[in-house]
Design an enzyme around this catalytic site. Structure first.
Site, PDB file in Angstrom:
ATOM      1  N   PRO A 291       0.738  -1.238  -0.125  1.00  0.00           N
ATOM      2  CA  PRO A 291      -0.103  -0.143   0.132  1.00  0.00           C
ATOM      3  C   PRO A 291       0.946   1.250   0.024  1.00  0.00           C
ATOM      4  O   PRO A 291       1.965   1.173   0.573  1.00  0.00           O
ATOM      5  CB  PRO A 291      -0.740   0.046   1.106  1.00  0.00           C
ATOM      6  CG  PRO A 291       0.053  -0.867   2.373  1.00  0.00           C
ATOM      7  CD  PRO A 291       0.805  -1.940   1.329  1.00  0.00           C
ATOM      8  N   GLY A 292       0.380   2.302  -0.575  1.00  0.00           N
ATOM      9  CA  GLY A 292       0.995   3.439  -0.596  1.00  0.00           C
ATOM     10  C   GLY A 292       0.091   4.718  -0.038  1.00  0.00           C
ATOM     11  O   GLY A 292      -0.083   5.101   1.102  1.00  0.00           O
ATOM     12  N   CYS A 361       0.940  29.528 -14.682  1.00  0.00           N
ATOM     13  CA  CYS A 361       0.516  30.017 -15.832  1.00  0.00           C
ATOM     14  C   CYS A 361      -0.390  29.117 -16.928  1.00  0.00           C
ATOM     15  O   CYS A 361       0.259  28.855 -17.732  1.00  0.00           O
ATOM     16  CB  CYS A 361       1.584  30.764 -16.378  1.00  0.00           C
ATOM     17  SG  CYS A 361       1.950  32.272 -15.591  1.00  0.00           S
TER      18      CYS A 361
END
Ligand code: LLP
Length: 447
Positions: A291-292, A361
């Protein structure tokens, strides 16, 4: 906004995390700032460890470092007893520098370079997860030249397409990752490895995708992988002892998300594995989970200072903050949704619908469209929650915007774990060639 981890609203009406007033954190460390709630990270690690203890003790949880990796994070993961998945020389180097035990490191990646493989071998990483034939042959050759043995797993694409954003689906045959199962490439890889004396095949790996809510996908993937373990036993006469089912458990970013719990996730994989293994009378392998997001996403928040506010009557109110897609590219990349709270007005009711814009931007640099918040003013501190996963790790210097600092909070203490980038940091690798410094140069020479 849903209050995750140790978040609470204090007597001043400010948001607090880990016992630290978020408005004070903004004043002390500046904004934008990533804040990580140590308690929440540890709680999630322990939920995995406990669930595996309950449903499948012969197991290991390894944290997917790509989600958020710094040397301090390596320390927490090590202390919680988890292993670590790295996918590049840079992640591996981070772990080694933090003193993370090399034998608990799993090295992934679909295009490991020879230098990365040598770094892994020289430091004795626990497992190399081989992704394709080119890597397999290169690894074998490097091992022969060095006269060393490598313990490997192979990554298999089981042919599963879970419901999630197409960029983070990885289990289908048409994927850049892994050896296909249905087209026979995975079995061909196993047969080839068995002829390579310097490589020890320990087991199989698969990862079907990320931010997955349906546990059914895991059940099916587990069954397919156990069937393949059995095929290997029948075809090649070997019993592999490890099965790594990858990561991918989804988390709640907004009220629209209804993820399964860590307990449900582990229970699903464990019971599918036990049932299928029993069907084939296959000895139960060690089960590995990677898992992360479900470890760190809810532990992380990003705070910003509100700057300009632009109202287009009858159309929309844009509220701009001092960060954006440079510190959180996920809304622009995956159309990801987030919740937010005004940290200095945390006890106030929503008054208006606004859209939160970044300062980069391009028009796509929007963090949140149409969110109801108390009336915002320039100087307010806006906190976006659940930014712990894939925000810092995917941050860029677009527009030459310096990356924010990362602060770890716990029990009223706040410690910097990554310093804020400075303008000097941005210039650190810039070089002006001598010929551009020559003042007497005639410009036409350059053409
Ligand atoms: N294991 C492997 C082999 C992986 O590729 C991944 C994630 C994981 C484990 C951990 O998955 P998790 O538990 O975090 O879902 N940047 C995208 C996510 C990419 C996921 C890449 N692989 C995002 O921001 O949503």
């Amino acid at each position: 906004m849903y209050l995750h981890g140790t978040m609470r609203i204090n007597r001043k009406g400010h948001l607090e995390i880990g016992g630290c007033d978020v408005v004070d954190l903004a004043a002390e460390f500046g904004t934008p700032l990533y804040i990580f709630d140590e308690w929440e990270i540890r709680k999630n690690c322990r939920s995995y460890v406990q669930a595996f203890k309950k449903y499948y003790p012969n197991s290991e949880t390894i944290y997917a470092g790509k989600t958020f990796l710094t040397t301090a994070m390596c320390k927490i993961i090590e202390e919680e007893g988890l292993g670590l998945d790295v996918v590049s020389g840079g992640e591996l180097y981070t772990a080694l520098k933090a003193g993370f035990p090399a034998n608990r490191i799993y090295f992934h990646g679909n295009n490991k370079t020879p230098e990365e493989i040598i770094l892994a071998l020289d430091n004795g990483v626990g497992r190399i997860i081989v992704d394709n034939f080119v890597e397999l042959r290169m690894l074998n050759q490097i091992c022969q030249e060095k006269n060393v043995n490598a313990k490997i797993m192979i990554r298999v694409t089981p042919g599963i397409k879970p419901q999630t954003h197409s960029y983070i689906q990885t289990g289908q045959l048409d994927s850049k990752f892994g050896f296909g199962l249905s087209n026979g490439q995975a079995l061909a890889a196993v047969k080839e490895i068995l002829k390579m004396p310097n490589l020890s095949l320990m087991g199989l790996h698969c990862h079907i995708g990320s931010q997955i809510f349906s546990m059914e996908s895991y059940r099916v993937a587990t069954e397919i992988m156990v069937d393949f373990l059995q095929t290997i036993r029948v075809e090649c006469g070997i019993v592999l002892k490890e099965l790594n089912m990858g990561g991918g458990l989804g988390i709640r970013y907004t009220s629209e998300d209804q993820p399964s719990t860590i307990d449900q996730h582990v229970e699903t994989i464990a019971s599918a594995l036990k049932n299928r293994a029993e069907k084939h009378n296959f000895p139960l392998p060690k089960l590995i989970d990677e898992p992360g997001r479900s470890i760190v996403a809810t532990a992380g928040s990003t705070i910003y200072t509100v700057g300009t506010i632009k109202e287009i009557p009858g159309i929309r109110k844009y509220v701009a903050v001092d960060g954006g897609m440079c510190d959180n590219p996920r809304p622009a990349l995956y159309n990801a949704k987030y919740e937010a709270i005004v940290a200095n007005k945390a006890n106030q009711f929503p008054q208006e619908t606004v859209s939160i814009a970044g300062k980069c931007c391009e028009s796509g640099d929007m963090l949140i469209w149409d969110i109801e918040l108390p009336t915002l003013e320039t100087g307010d501190i806006l906190l976006v929650s659940c930014t712990g996963a894939y925000n810092y790790s995917m941050a860029s210097n677009y527009n030459r915007i310096a990356k924010p600092a990362v602060v770890l909070v716990n029990n009223g203490k706040a410690d910097i774990i990554v310093k804020r980038e400075t303008y000097e940091d941005l210039l650190r690798n810039d070089v002006i060639p001598e010929r551009l410094l020559n003042k007497d140069r005639v410009l036409s020479e350059a053409l």
